[in-house]
Write an enzyme that holds these catalytic residues in place. Structure first.
Site, PDB file in Angstrom:
ATOM      1  CG  HIS A  61      43.150  38.428  40.763  1.00 58.88           C
ATOM      2  ND1 HIS A  61      41.888  38.565  40.216  1.00 58.88           N
ATOM      3  CD2 HIS A  61      43.664  39.665  40.789  1.00 58.88           C
ATOM      4  CE1 HIS A  61      41.692  39.835  39.905  1.00 58.88           C
ATOM      5  NE2 HIS A  61      42.738  40.528  40.249  1.00 58.88           N
ATOM      6  N   GLY A  62      43.417  34.259  41.906  1.00 61.28           N
ATOM      7  CA  GLY A  62      43.547  32.860  42.252  1.00 61.28           C
ATOM      8  C   GLY A  62      44.730  32.512  43.124  1.00 61.28           C
ATOM      9  CB  THR A  63      46.804  33.308  45.144  1.00 56.51           C
ATOM     10  OG1 THR A  63      47.935  32.829  45.827  1.00 56.51           O
ATOM     11  CG2 THR A  63      46.403  34.624  45.753  1.00 56.51           C
ATOM     12  CB  THR A  64      45.078  30.578  49.669  1.00 53.32           C
ATOM     13  OG1 THR A  64      44.001  30.136  48.888  1.00 53.32           O
ATOM     14  CG2 THR A  64      44.607  30.880  51.070  1.00 53.32           C
TER      15      THR A  64
END
Lengths: 275, 194
Positions: A56-59
């Protein structure tokens, strides 16, 4: 009957003349949308497209080097194409010698890492010595194996210091626990890996490591739409952890790095002439 | 996607594994040791998804220790293989289902006889002289059959394993750069990375 002026709730313009009977009834505004549902936007299965199923949306990234461990994360939370927050804290400070990073479901990560913090403190009080990083990560793995297939979503890294040095573990909701030197988790992880693998050396100084962490996150946020916001950097050393940077805006970093190359940073390096 | 393969010779057993852990298109780790050391003369290479491999491996290791403690200290290869098989078999119709991992159990008994066993997630057990788990089967069985001869020496065995690794690196779609090889002889276990 309670008497309310319709404009109290900002609904004056919606009243029709026919609704005069209902003017005196209490109208509450609708409850606000849940903003912080999860870090990945609306839950939808990709119809079996497992290949792009990143956490999911992250680093988030972490790597071990000579002077300890460096953790760097972005701070964006998106719900589909809506950015719900650019200031999320994706590093969870479990205690003064352990850090956890968050990827996947925010609630799952926050809750279970807080549970882990509780367990670590209880152990410390009962046994008189701190829990090792290996044991703490194993405890979390045990929990996640128990909840396997029940829909938890977590791709977290546990990093910390104990008597045997600084250690980095990757733990995910499938119950996998891996000890390693370089990890990056999230939708932007592939971009971060590119930068990390290229410049990583074990014998880096703290400043070089911080610079590498910042660059890797910046590059991931530049290319991945679901990562962005600010870069937060932590350094774990033998005395615990230090927050090196609390919020470096990636937009500023973009122009800074472009300037270092003699570019403007407007993306027109190819000098495309349409007319 | 794990490759586990092994070979039994005159007085040794080799089990080799690739070191990579993958998550969709990413290789998270390249140096993961998938061959578990059960005791000084037994190794168990396990192939399967991360958590299953880890948790079943630990289950086998700890139960093996417990049985040895309860029964006086030593279990030979045949007993160990049958014991691991029974752990697989007990799980097949359980609530959580079968343990999703396959294995290659190898070792040398106290009298110096080597053996290699092929174990399946449904509880199959077969004593073999050469074999593999996973996709490695397709690439390596032909080569292993061709190169194997009875009473191999340790050096010949290592050469064959090197050829297998080279074959996987040449023909297997998934790039597997690092392999961990463990050899069990009467003297103990040697590990090296290729």
């Amino acid at each position: 009957m309670i008497d309310f002026d319709p404009s109290t709730f900002g609904l004056a313009h919606t009243y029709q003349k026919e609704d005069k009977d209902e003017i005196n009834t209490l109208r509450m505004p609708s409850a606000p949308q849940v903003i912080y549902k999860s870090l990945n936007g609306p839950t939808q299965t990709n119809g079996g497209n497992k290949l792009n199923n990143f956490k999911h949306g992250t680093t988030t990234l972490g790597f071990v080097f000579k002077e300890g461990i460096l953790i760097a994360v972005d701070s964006r939370a998106s719900m589909g194409s809506f950015l719900s927050s650019e200031q999320v804290r994706k590093v969870i400070e479990i205690n003064e010698y352990l850090l956890g990073t968050m990827a996947g479901g925010a609630a799952d990560c926050q809750y279970w890492l807080a549970y882990l913090a509780n367990h670590c403190r209880t152990y410390e009080l009962k046994n008189g010595s701190k829990l090792s990083v290996a044991a703490a990560s194993k405890f979390l793995q045990g929990i996640l194996i128990g909840y396997k297939n029940s829909g938890l979503s977590m791709g977290c890294m546990i990093a910390g210091t104990d008597l045997s040095g600084q250690h980095l573990y990757y733990i995910d909701n499938d119950g996998m626990r891996l000890k390693g030197d370089i990890f990056s988790v999230g939708s932007g992880s592939t971009y971060a890996y590119g930068v990390l693998d290229n410049h990583y050396k074990y014998d880096m100084s703290v400043n070089e490591a911080v610079e590498l962490g910042i660059r890797a996150i910046y590059h991931a946020t530049h290319r991945d739409t679901a990562s962005g916001g600010v870069v937060r950097v932590y350094h774990i050393h033998q005395n615990g952890w230090t927050k090196v940077h609390d919020g470096l805006d990636v937009v500023d970093l973009h122009y800074q790095f472009a300037q270092q190359k003699g570019l403007v940073g407007d993306g027109d390096e190819a000098k495309q002439r349409l007319f | 996607m794990d490759s586990i393969f092994g070979l039994q010779g005159s007085d040794f057993v080799i089990v080799a594994c690739d070191g990579s852990i993958a998550h969709s298109i990413l290789k998270i780790k390249e140096t993961e040791d998938k061959i578990l050391k059960l005791d000084d003369h037994k190794i168990f290479g396990i192939s399967g998804e991360g958590a299953d491999r880890n948790s079943f491996g630990e289950l086998v290791h700890k139960n093996h220790c417990l049985i040895r403690y309860k029964t006086g200290g030593y279990m030979n290869l045949k007993e160990t293989a049958h014991f691991v098989r029974s752990m697989y078999a007990q799980a097949i119709r359980s609530r959580d289902g079968p343990h999703q991992c396959n294995g290659l159990l190898g070792g040398v008994d106290q009298d110096g006889t080597p053996s290699l066993y092929w174990l399946d997630y449904l509880g199959s057990l077969q004593k073999i002289t050469r074999g593999a788990q996973g996709y490695a089967n397709y690439f390596l069985l032909g080569l292993l059959d061709n190169q194997y001869k009875p009473n191999l020496t340790k050096e010949e065995g290592i050469e064959i394993i090197k050829k297998c690794i080279k074959e996987l690196q040449t023909r297997f779609l998934i790039a597997q750069n690092k392999f961990i090889v463990k050899i069990v002889t009467k003297q103990g276990i040697e590990t090296f990375t290729i």
